[in-house]
Design an enzyme around this catalytic site. Structure first.
Site, PDB file in Angstrom:
ATOM      1  N   ASP A 102       0.846  -1.184   0.000  1.00  0.00           N
ATOM      2  CA  ASP A 102       0.000   0.000   0.000  1.00  0.00           C
ATOM      3  C   ASP A 102       0.890   1.245   0.000  1.00  0.00           C
ATOM      4  O   ASP A 102       2.003   1.223   0.543  1.00  0.00           O
ATOM      5  CB  ASP A 102      -0.894   0.015   1.237  1.00  0.00           C
ATOM      6  CG  ASP A 102      -2.024  -1.009   1.148  1.00  0.00           C
ATOM      7  OD1 ASP A 102      -2.358  -1.397   0.008  1.00  0.00           O
ATOM      8  OD2 ASP A 102      -2.554  -1.404   2.196  1.00  0.00           O
TER       9      ASP A 102
ATOM     10  N   TYR B 103       3.524  -8.977   9.133  1.00  0.00           N
ATOM     11  CA  TYR B 103       3.391  -7.526   9.242  1.00  0.00           C
ATOM     12  C   TYR B 103       3.472  -7.083  10.697  1.00  0.00           C
ATOM     13  O   TYR B 103       3.156  -7.846  11.608  1.00  0.00           O
ATOM     14  CB  TYR B 103       2.030  -7.061   8.703  1.00  0.00           C
ATOM     15  CG  TYR B 103       1.798  -7.316   7.237  1.00  0.00           C
ATOM     16  CD1 TYR B 103       2.168  -6.373   6.270  1.00  0.00           C
ATOM     17  CD2 TYR B 103       1.179  -8.497   6.820  1.00  0.00           C
ATOM     18  CE1 TYR B 103       1.929  -6.609   4.929  1.00  0.00           C
ATOM     19  CE2 TYR B 103       0.947  -8.738   5.472  1.00  0.00           C
ATOM     20  CZ  TYR B 103       1.326  -7.784   4.525  1.00  0.00           C
ATOM     21  OH  TYR B 103       1.094  -8.018   3.200  1.00  0.00           O
TER      22      TYR B 103
ATOM     23  N   ASP C  50      -6.782   3.494   6.327  1.00  0.00           N
ATOM     24  CA  ASP C  50      -5.421   3.929   6.614  1.00  0.00           C
ATOM     25  C   ASP C  50      -5.373   5.449   6.678  1.00  0.00           C
ATOM     26  O   ASP C  50      -6.409   6.125   6.636  1.00  0.00           O
ATOM     27  CB  ASP C  50      -4.445   3.372   5.569  1.00  0.00           C
ATOM     28  CG  ASP C  50      -4.826   3.770   4.141  1.00  0.00           C
ATOM     29  OD1 ASP C  50      -5.148   4.951   3.919  1.00  0.00           O
ATOM     30  OD2 ASP C  50      -4.806   2.900   3.249  1.00  0.00           O
TER      31      ASP C  50
ATOM     32  N   ARG D 291      -5.603  -4.037   6.785  1.00  0.00           N
ATOM     33  CA  ARG D 291      -6.524  -2.925   7.060  1.00  0.00           C
ATOM     34  C   ARG D 291      -7.898  -3.430   7.490  1.00  0.00           C
ATOM     35  O   ARG D 291      -8.538  -2.862   8.374  1.00  0.00           O
ATOM     36  CB  ARG D 291      -6.655  -2.040   5.815  1.00  0.00           C
ATOM     37  CG  ARG D 291      -5.440  -1.155   5.563  1.00  0.00           C
ATOM     38  CD  ARG D 291      -5.633  -0.354   4.285  1.00  0.00           C
ATOM     39  NE  ARG D 291      -5.587  -1.197   3.099  1.00  0.00           N
ATOM     40  CZ  ARG D 291      -6.120  -0.862   1.917  1.00  0.00           C
ATOM     41  NH1 ARG D 291      -6.779   0.276   1.797  1.00  0.00           N
ATOM     42  NH2 ARG D 291      -6.004  -1.659   0.880  1.00  0.00           N
TER      43      ARG D 291
END
Length: 245
Positions: A21, A49, A63, A147
């Site tokens: 992203d 992550y 985000d 997300r």
């Protein structure tokens, strides 16, 4: 990516195994030359992550790039699901809808409803909590949207997102100046050693005798010949070749 292309020149094919992203940082596998042929095998690897979540707020994109609004603090203890779950990709994602990227449609003001998919979360662990922020470590299958995992906590969105690992590859070992030999990069796949006629046949895409549980590397004394997949008749069929025809 752009830097690699400039350094290697226009005649070298360059690709990648999984986008990041725009707001995210961390590990990206850049594929050079014949390595672009194995993109799908690298993209299928599980990802790791670390993310920092803003709690008590929502974001239209999940985000920092979206429109944000205050909300309610998620209830504690946080529900951190692991195992196989169903997840709906964010409207602001790269999933294609009618040949167009979902995020392009969403930014154009169109309503985007994406189908749920099954993903697997192997680890979802809270690392720390400070007032209205919390950090999490997540290990998940390819295609999982962090997300969405954070948004499912309640009113929360990703403030920071860093990809720390892809399969056997770690961000701490990344070096944009170093090109890893393809056979080494694919060492997470079992190797089957061939010689003589079998090696020559495999180099021309012809199936050879052998059994395996999944995709394997076919190698000989000169190195990598092909990637092969097992067939029910006890043969290994090359699906990606690396020897000149």
């Amino acid at each position: 990516m752009a830097g690699v292309r400039r350094r290697l020149g226009k005649g070298v094919k360059v690709g990648h195994a999984g986008t990041l992203d725009p707001f995210a940082t961390g590990l990206l596998l850049v594929l050079v030359g014949r390595a672009t042929r194995v993109q799908r095998f690298l993209m299928a690897l599980p990802k790791r992550y670390e993310t920092v979540a803003q709690l008590g707020w929502t974001s239209t994109t999940g985000d920092i790039d979206g429109e944000r609004a205050p909300g309610r603090q998620p209830a504690e203890p946080f529900a951190l699901p692991t195992g196989v779950i169903r997840q709906r990709p964010p409207a602001y994602s790269a999933v294609k809808v009618g040949g167009k990227r979902a995020y392009a449609l969403a930014r154009a003001g169109e309503t985007v409803e994406l189908a749920e998919r099954e993903v697997e979360v192997m680890r979802f662990e809270q690392l720390w909590r400070e007032e209205d922020r919390a950090a999490f470590a997540i290990e998940c299958s390819s295609g999982t949207y962090v997300r969405s995992l954070i948004a499912d906590l309640g009113d929360a969105y990703c403030l920071e997102l860093r990809r720390t690992g892809i399969g056997p590859f770690e961000v701490g070992e990344a070096d944009p100046e170093r090109i890893l030999p393809l056979n080494d990069a694919l060492s997470f796949l079992p190797a089957v050693t061939l010689d003589g006629d079998d090696a020559r046949k495999a180099g021309h895409g012809v199936a050879v005798e052998g059994r395996a549980e999944g995709t394997v590397r076919l190698v000989d004394e000169d190195g990598l010949i092909a990637l092969a997949e097992p067939r029910e008749d006890g043969l290994l069929k090359p699906v990606v070749g690396f020897r000149p025809g």
